[in-house]
Design a protein around this motif. Structure first.
Motif, PDB file in Angstrom:
ATOM      1  N   ARG A 120      23.354 110.392  61.574  1.00 17.18           N
ATOM      2  CA  ARG A 120      23.018 110.175  60.166  1.00 17.18           C
ATOM      3  C   ARG A 120      24.168 110.627  59.252  1.00 17.18           C
ATOM      4  N   ALA A 121      24.781 111.752  59.586  1.00 15.02           N
ATOM      5  CA  ALA A 121      25.911 112.236  58.775  1.00 15.02           C
ATOM      6  C   ALA A 121      27.063 111.239  58.811  1.00 15.02           C
ATOM      7  N   GLU A 122      27.301 110.635  59.971  1.00 17.34           N
ATOM      8  CA  GLU A 122      28.378 109.650  60.086  1.00 17.34           C
ATOM      9  C   GLU A 122      28.043 108.389  59.299  1.00 17.34           C
ATOM     10  N   TYR A 123      26.798 107.932  59.381  1.00 17.91           N
ATOM     11  CA  TYR A 123      26.398 106.742  58.632  1.00 17.91           C
ATOM     12  C   TYR A 123      26.431 107.004  57.126  1.00 17.91           C
ATOM     13  N   GLU A 124      26.096 108.186  56.702  1.00 14.59           N
ATOM     14  CA  GLU A 124      26.176 108.525  55.281  1.00 14.59           C
ATOM     15  C   GLU A 124      27.624 108.523  54.808  1.00 14.59           C
ATOM     16  N   ARG A 125      28.522 108.995  55.662  1.00 16.79           N
ATOM     17  CA  ARG A 125      29.943 108.962  55.305  1.00 16.79           C
ATOM     18  C   ARG A 125      30.418 107.519  55.157  1.00 16.79           C
ATOM     19  N   LEU A 126      30.000 106.657  56.085  1.00 20.00           N
ATOM     20  CA  LEU A 126      30.359 105.241  55.995  1.00 20.00           C
ATOM     21  C   LEU A 126      29.729 104.596  54.762  1.00 20.00           C
ATOM     22  N   TRP A 127      28.538 105.054  54.386  1.00 17.43           N
ATOM     23  CA  TRP A 127      27.862 104.521  53.199  1.00 17.43           C
ATOM     24  C   TRP A 127      28.647 104.858  51.937  1.00 17.43           C
ATOM     25  N   VAL A 128      29.155 106.073  51.868  1.00 19.11           N
ATOM     26  CA  VAL A 128      29.951 106.475  50.705  1.00 19.11           C
ATOM     27  C   VAL A 128      31.231 105.645  50.629  1.00 19.11           C
ATOM     28  N   LEU A 129      31.881 105.434  51.769  1.00 20.87           N
ATOM     29  CA  LEU A 129      33.084 104.600  51.794  1.00 20.87           C
ATOM     30  C   LEU A 129      32.760 103.162  51.377  1.00 20.87           C
ATOM     31  N   PHE A 130      31.608 102.683  51.810  1.00 24.93           N
ATOM     32  CA  PHE A 130      31.182 101.322  51.467  1.00 24.93           C
ATOM     33  C   PHE A 130      30.936 101.181  49.970  1.00 24.93           C
ATOM     34  N   THR A 131      30.219 102.124  49.383  1.00 28.11           N
ATOM     35  CA  THR A 131      29.958 102.048  47.943  1.00 28.11           C
ATOM     36  C   THR A 131      31.250 102.165  47.131  1.00 28.11           C
ATOM     37  N   SER A 132      32.197 102.950  47.611  1.00 30.07           N
ATOM     38  CA  SER A 132      33.489 103.052  46.918  1.00 30.07           C
ATOM     39  C   SER A 132      34.220 101.715  46.939  1.00 30.07           C
TER      40      SER A 132
END
Length: 242
Positions: free
Chosen positions: A72-84
């Motif tokens: 989940r922590a890794e997917y959240e990191r990817l989510w932040v990169l995606f929104t950026s």
């Protein structure tokens, strides 16, 4: 597999977004053309397709209750990169809309900005997108139609970003970085410590043997300096006498 697939899709989105930014930088310049506008349309739509795919995949994974905390922590990191990446795409789309309105193609006299860019910018973007030698026929209404489409696509992108925030609530400041806190500072400090070490070595007091050697060198230098002065004095006396 889910994590690797997300990384691959996000990497593709970032590349297409960077390609679109490269194209936008040529708007209103001497490299501007109908081909450029068409390439921009195809590139931004490709970016939106990738963005929708990324959103669907990441949303499904983050809503999965069975994943571990590390995943989940890794997917959240990817989510932040995606929104950026989405925010960057939106900024560039709005920028292209403004420049496109200021520099329409179908006018009697076109005044372009001399940006220093020469050559075919479209060729670079086409190579990055694996497109080859695309040609387009002139369309008298390309400016009006494309700008209307762009406005609609910006509105769709804004709606997508709002839906993202509603479906998945991930606070960017709550996402932990992969590197340790202060890693950059530690690397800088290590360089600083090495410098301090050099300074401390230079400031160390000499040992007894080193002191005696230094004393001999000073005496030897004094003798040489005295001999040089004597020779200079004798030569000066001879010159005056002659």
């Amino acid at each position: 597999m889910g994590k690797e697939e997300c990384k691959t899709m996000l990497d593709a989105l970032n590349k297409v977004t960077a390609c679109y930014r490269h194209l936008v930088s040529a708007l209103g310049s001497t490299s501007d053309s109908q081909n450029l506008r068409e390439e921009m349309k195809k590139t931004r739509r490709k970016a939106q397709e990738l963005a929708a795919a990324n959103q669907t995949k990441l949303t499904a994974l983050l809503k999965d209750k069975s994943i571990s905390n590390d995943e989940r922590a890794e997917y959240e990191r990817l989510w932040v990169l995606f929104t950026s990446s989405m925010e960057i795409l939106e900024v560039d789309m709005r920028r292209s809309l403004e420049i496109g309105q200021d520099f329409p193609l179908k006018v009697p006299t076109r005044h372009f900005i001399q940006t220093g860019m020469t050559g075919s910018t479209v060729t670079v973007a086409a190579r990055a997108m694996s497109m080859q030698n695309l040609k387009y026929e002139a369309d008298a209404s390309i400016d009006t139609a494309d700008l209307k489409d762009l406005e609609a696509e910006i509105a769709q992108l804004d709606q997508m970003m709002e839906e993202m925030e509603m479906k998945v609530q991930v606070a960017p400041w709550a996402v932990e970085a992969k590197l340790e806190a202060g890693a950059e500072l530690k690397s800088t400090a290590s360089v600083g410590n090495s410098s301090v070490g050099v300074i401390s070595i230079c400031d160390e007091e000499p040992k007894d043997g080193e002191e005696s050697d230094a004393g001999v060198m000073r005496i030897f230098a004094g003798i040489i300096f005295t001999v040089v002065l004597l020779i200079a004095g004798i030569l000066g006396y001879l010159v005056v006498s002659l």
